[in-house]
Design an enzyme around this catalytic site. Structure first.
Site, PDB file in Angstrom:
ATOM      1  N   SER A  70     106.498 -71.632  21.514  1.00 39.59           N
ATOM      2  CA  SER A  70     105.808 -71.277  22.757  1.00 39.59           C
ATOM      3  C   SER A  70     104.481 -70.549  22.555  1.00 39.59           C
ATOM      4  CB  SER A  70     106.723 -70.446  23.657  1.00 39.59           C
ATOM      5  OG  SER A  70     107.686 -71.286  24.269  1.00 39.59           O
ATOM      6  N   LYS A 212     101.335 -63.767  22.647  1.00 38.07           N
ATOM      7  CA  LYS A 212     102.384 -64.666  23.111  1.00 38.07           C
ATOM      8  C   LYS A 212     103.487 -64.739  22.077  1.00 38.07           C
ATOM      9  CE  LYS A 212     104.271 -67.566  25.960  1.00 38.07           C
ATOM     10  NZ  LYS A 212     105.596 -67.124  25.417  1.00 38.07           N
ATOM     11  N   THR A 213     104.717 -64.669  22.556  1.00 40.06           N
ATOM     12  CA  THR A 213     105.878 -64.904  21.712  1.00 40.06           C
ATOM     13  C   THR A 213     106.171 -66.403  21.659  1.00 40.06           C
ATOM     14  OG1 THR A 213     107.361 -64.628  23.605  1.00 40.06           O
ATOM     15  CG2 THR A 213     106.940 -62.669  22.246  1.00 40.06           C
ATOM     16  N   GLY A 214     107.006 -66.779  20.714  1.00 36.45           N
ATOM     17  CA  GLY A 214     107.488 -68.154  20.628  1.00 36.45           C
ATOM     18  C   GLY A 214     108.791 -68.184  19.861  1.00 36.45           C
TER      19      GLY A 214
END
Length: 267
Positions: A70, A212-214
């Protein structure tokens, strides 16, 4: 000093960082970076732009390309703005009625909320609207990872063909923060605003965190892994960072927790 914890002085440019050897040096962070990593299979890389200095833990893994998961919502959003497939943060897409695991996914979303809540279906639809030709052209222009979108237009970034290393994530985020990508400066600034991280920060955390995390789901023979990639504005200081962790339970929020703790201690 942990043998996997390296400090690299900025005799190197970001453009050559992924290919060039980094020189080992003393770790003069608040604590050795390895002490923040819960598992050996963790990469941490931080770039202090003000003094041109890199700190790296686990260089071998930081060079390894993994699915962006993500974190790809950031370039996807920018490409959407550049191509006119979304008009701005308030561009809304209707929920298709399919029930998904997290309740927050089961409703309409605009671009800003889709980034904030990591709404995969929103960005899958956006990627289809962008189309493979424009998507490929943007990733080629930005030199984004291996630039391979052959895994399917609405899933190539999800444990599929597109791969990127933590060092390459750092390079992309540094350019985005400086609005130096070959894209509209106003669109880059708009994406940055949607990346602002205001929640779950420790008391007294200084500066504005963007990122942003993913998280990628495990496939046969491939351990799950989690990301955080972004940057911190703290007065005149600018820190760009990327963390990835491999193994069971190493999801994006775990990577975010690592970098938040480091940046909180770093003064």
């Amino acid at each position: 000093m942990n043998t996997k914890t390296l400090l690299a002085l900025a005799v190197l440019s970001l453009a050559t960082l992924p290919q060039s050897p980094l020189r080992a040096g003393p770790d003069h962070g608040p604590r050795p970076l390895g002490e923040y990593a819960p598992l050996p299979a963790t990469c941490i890389v931080i770039y202090d732009r003000a003094i041109g200095e890199y700190r790296v833990h686990n260089m071998e893994q930081c060079r390894e390309r993994l699915s962006p998961c993500s974190t790809f919502k950031i370039p996807n959003a920018l490409i959407g703005l550049e191509t006119g497939m979304v008009s701005g943060p308030g561009d809304t897409r209707k929920w298709d009625g399919t029930k998904r695991s997290r309740e927050v996914l089961n409703q309409d979303h605009d671009l800003a909320s889709a980034i904030r809540h990591s709404v995969v279906w929103y960005f899958q639809g956006l990627a289809r609207d962008i189309g493979p030709e424009r998507m490929q052209a943007a990733l080629d222009a930005w030199d984004y990872g291996n630039r391979d979108i052959s895994g399917g237009q609405d899933r190539f970034w999800l444990s599929s063909s597109l791969q990127i290393s933590a060092l390459e994530q750092l390079e992309f985020m540094d350019k985005l923060d400086r609005e130096a990508l070959p894209a509209s400066a106003s669109n880059q600034a708009e994406v940055k605003r949607m990346m602002r991280q205001d929640e779950n920060l420790p008391k007294g955390f200084m500066g504005e965190l963007y990122g942003k995390t993913g998280s990628c789901i495990s496939e046969s023979g491939t351990p799950p892994h989690g990301w955080f990639a972004g940057f911190l504005h703290r007065g005149s200081k600018r820190y760009v960072c990327a963390v990835d962790g491999k193994g069971d339970g190493q999801w994006g929020w775990e990577a975010r927790k690592i970098i938040v703790n480091i940046l909180h201690d770093l003064h």
